[in-house]
Design a protein around this motif. Sequence first.
Motif, PDB file in Angstrom:
ATOM      1  N   ALA A   1       0.830  -1.219   0.000  1.00  0.00           N
ATOM      2  CA  ALA A   1       0.000   0.000   0.000  1.00  0.00           C
ATOM      3  C   ALA A   1       0.860   1.263   0.000  1.00  0.00           C
ATOM      4  O   ALA A   1       0.331   2.369   0.055  1.00  0.00           O
ATOM      5  N   ARG A   2       2.193   1.100  -0.058  1.00  0.00           N
ATOM      6  CA  ARG A   2       3.142   2.219  -0.032  1.00  0.00           C
ATOM      7  C   ARG A   2       2.917   3.122   1.170  1.00  0.00           C
ATOM      8  O   ARG A   2       2.869   4.335   1.080  1.00  0.00           O
ATOM      9  N   ASP A   3       2.718   2.464   2.329  1.00  0.00           N
ATOM     10  CA  ASP A   3       2.527   3.221   3.571  1.00  0.00           C
ATOM     11  C   ASP A   3       3.331   2.568   4.686  1.00  0.00           C
ATOM     12  O   ASP A   3       2.838   2.367   5.793  1.00  0.00           O
ATOM     13  N   LEU A   4       4.592   2.250   4.378  1.00  0.00           N
ATOM     14  CA  LEU A   4       5.409   1.529   5.348  1.00  0.00           C
ATOM     15  C   LEU A   4       5.617   2.357   6.613  1.00  0.00           C
ATOM     16  O   LEU A   4       5.402   1.873   7.733  1.00  0.00           O
ATOM     17  N   ALA A   5       5.994   3.613   6.446  1.00  0.00           N
ATOM     18  CA  ALA A   5       6.297   4.449   7.616  1.00  0.00           C
ATOM     19  C   ALA A   5       5.051   4.602   8.483  1.00  0.00           C
ATOM     20  O   ALA A   5       5.110   4.509   9.717  1.00  0.00           O
ATOM     21  N   GLY A   6       3.897   4.806   7.828  1.00  0.00           N
ATOM     22  CA  GLY A   6       2.651   4.999   8.578  1.00  0.00           C
ATOM     23  C   GLY A   6       2.257   3.776   9.384  1.00  0.00           C
ATOM     24  O   GLY A   6       1.677   3.886  10.469  1.00  0.00           O
ATOM     25  N   ALA A   7       2.589   2.589   8.861  1.00  0.00           N
ATOM     26  CA  ALA A   7       2.123   1.352   9.506  1.00  0.00           C
ATOM     27  C   ALA A   7       3.126   0.786  10.505  1.00  0.00           C
ATOM     28  O   ALA A   7       2.771  -0.111  11.277  1.00  0.00           O
ATOM     29  N   GLU A   8       4.360   1.274  10.496  1.00  0.00           N
ATOM     30  CA  GLU A   8       5.390   0.672  11.359  1.00  0.00           C
ATOM     31  C   GLU A   8       5.030   0.677  12.847  1.00  0.00           C
ATOM     32  O   GLU A   8       5.184  -0.350  13.523  1.00  0.00           O
ATOM     33  N   PRO A   9       4.529   1.794  13.400  1.00  0.00           N
ATOM     34  CA  PRO A   9       4.179   1.765  14.829  1.00  0.00           C
ATOM     35  C   PRO A   9       3.114   0.715  15.140  1.00  0.00           C
ATOM     36  O   PRO A   9       3.208  -0.013  16.130  1.00  0.00           O
ATOM     37  N   ARG A  10       2.122   0.616  14.290  1.00  0.00           N
ATOM     38  CA  ARG A  10       1.070  -0.399  14.507  1.00  0.00           C
ATOM     39  C   ARG A  10       1.648  -1.807  14.376  1.00  0.00           C
ATOM     40  O   ARG A  10       1.296  -2.708  15.135  1.00  0.00           O
ATOM     41  N   GLY A  11       2.526  -1.995  13.425  1.00  0.00           N
ATOM     42  CA  GLY A  11       3.160  -3.300  13.264  1.00  0.00           C
ATOM     43  C   GLY A  11       3.920  -3.683  14.522  1.00  0.00           C
ATOM     44  O   GLY A  11       3.800  -4.815  15.018  1.00  0.00           O
ATOM     45  N   ARG A  12       4.690  -2.737  15.057  1.00  0.00           N
ATOM     46  CA  ARG A  12       5.467  -3.000  16.288  1.00  0.00           C
ATOM     47  C   ARG A  12       4.537  -3.326  17.443  1.00  0.00           C
ATOM     48  O   ARG A  12       4.771  -4.243  18.222  1.00  0.00           O
ATOM     49  N   GLN A  13       3.433  -2.569  17.541  1.00  0.00           N
ATOM     50  CA  GLN A  13       2.466  -2.779  18.632  1.00  0.00           C
ATOM     51  C   GLN A  13       1.848  -4.177  18.534  1.00  0.00           C
ATOM     52  O   GLN A  13       1.712  -4.887  19.533  1.00  0.00           O
ATOM     53  N   LEU A  14       1.494  -4.600  17.316  1.00  0.00           N
ATOM     54  CA  LEU A  14       0.896  -5.930  17.148  1.00  0.00           C
ATOM     55  C   LEU A  14       1.901  -7.026  17.477  1.00  0.00           C
ATOM     56  O   LEU A  14       1.547  -8.022  18.125  1.00  0.00           O
ATOM     57  N   LEU A  15       3.157  -6.850  17.050  1.00  0.00           N
ATOM     58  CA  LEU A  15       4.190  -7.849  17.370  1.00  0.00           C
ATOM     59  C   LEU A  15       4.326  -7.975  18.885  1.00  0.00           C
ATOM     60  O   LEU A  15       4.446  -9.085  19.416  1.00  0.00           O
ATOM     61  N   GLU A  16       4.271  -6.847  19.566  1.00  0.00           N
ATOM     62  CA  GLU A  16       4.365  -6.842  21.030  1.00  0.00           C
ATOM     63  C   GLU A  16       3.143  -7.535  21.641  1.00  0.00           C
ATOM     64  O   GLU A  16       3.273  -8.471  22.440  1.00  0.00           O
ATOM     65  N   GLU A  17       1.956  -7.107  21.246  1.00  0.00           N
ATOM     66  CA  GLU A  17       0.710  -7.650  21.821  1.00  0.00           C
ATOM     67  C   GLU A  17       0.577  -9.155  21.606  1.00  0.00           C
ATOM     68  O   GLU A  17      -0.009  -9.858  22.422  1.00  0.00           O
ATOM     69  N   LEU A  18       1.108  -9.625  20.497  1.00  0.00           N
ATOM     70  CA  LEU A  18       0.934 -11.042  20.159  1.00  0.00           C
ATOM     71  C   LEU A  18       2.167 -11.872  20.513  1.00  0.00           C
ATOM     72  O   LEU A  18       2.301 -13.022  20.072  1.00  0.00           O
TER      73      LEU A  18
END
Length: 227
Positions: A115-132
């Motif tokens: 979706a060409r939104d890597l920077a925008g999604a990185e914090p959410r990605g990190r949060q999901l990796l942490e939560e899971l």
Amino acid sequence: MTGADTRPGFVARGLVRTFTRGAETVPALAGADLAVGGGEVVALAGPSGSGKSTLLAVLCGWDTADSGTLTYTGPLAGRAPAELSWPELALVPQALGLVADLSLADNVLLPARLARDLAGAEPRGRQLLEELGLARIAERYPHQTSLGEQQRAAVARALVLDPAVLLADEPTAHQDRGHADALLEAIAAQAGRGSAVLLATHDEQAWHRADRVLSMRDGRLGEGAPA
Ligand SMILES: Nc1ncnc2c1ncn2[C@@H]1O[C@H](COP(=O)(O)OP(=O)(O)OP(=O)(O)O)[C@@H](O)[C@H]1O
Ligand SMILES: [Mg+2]
């Protein structure tokens, strides 16, 4: 426009999908009706072979019904399932489908790259990796992780762009109770953000936590958990 129109969802009526192999015909979907609206989690129960994965394949556009109608609603109105992108419709396939030569972190962020939104999604990605419970092993490749860890990464990948519709095929199948509950929590939070969520699942906890349970038997759907 009514309130219902502003949220994503879908309505399927009379879906039929028959597989044919030589003289054998398998009526995997035999007139399946369902509607899932934004903000709700619907659990799809039913025995092995009853048609759950076939239904999800049709809903996401991987497969096409022989007959019946499928209509996406709200902001997705007028769209065919095959043309919906990850932020609109995300799937957790039963076979997971992680990319073997990407780390778990890069698998989770793959929809954001597309979706060409890597920077925008990185914090959410990190949060999901942490939560899971994946943060510590996020740089490993799938073959260096357990099946349960791979499954949690597949769920994180589906959630990373806040999809309007989430379809998940037995997302807790390879989990212990604690990790299964963390997954169900993350999935419920997605519905809390207005997404329409359909989970095929044998997990009775998932049935209890869902807003509604549908049971599939021989390619048809009924209300309520199996007896
Ligand atoms: N490509 C195919 N060709 C022929 N038959 C198929 C094909 N895919 C699925 N089927 C059959 O369709 C029926 C429904 O399969 P499906 O995978 O949808 O079941 P399911 O409810 O998801 O089962 P499970 O709980 O084991 O995942 C089964 O009888 C299966 O053998
Ligand atoms: Mg299945």
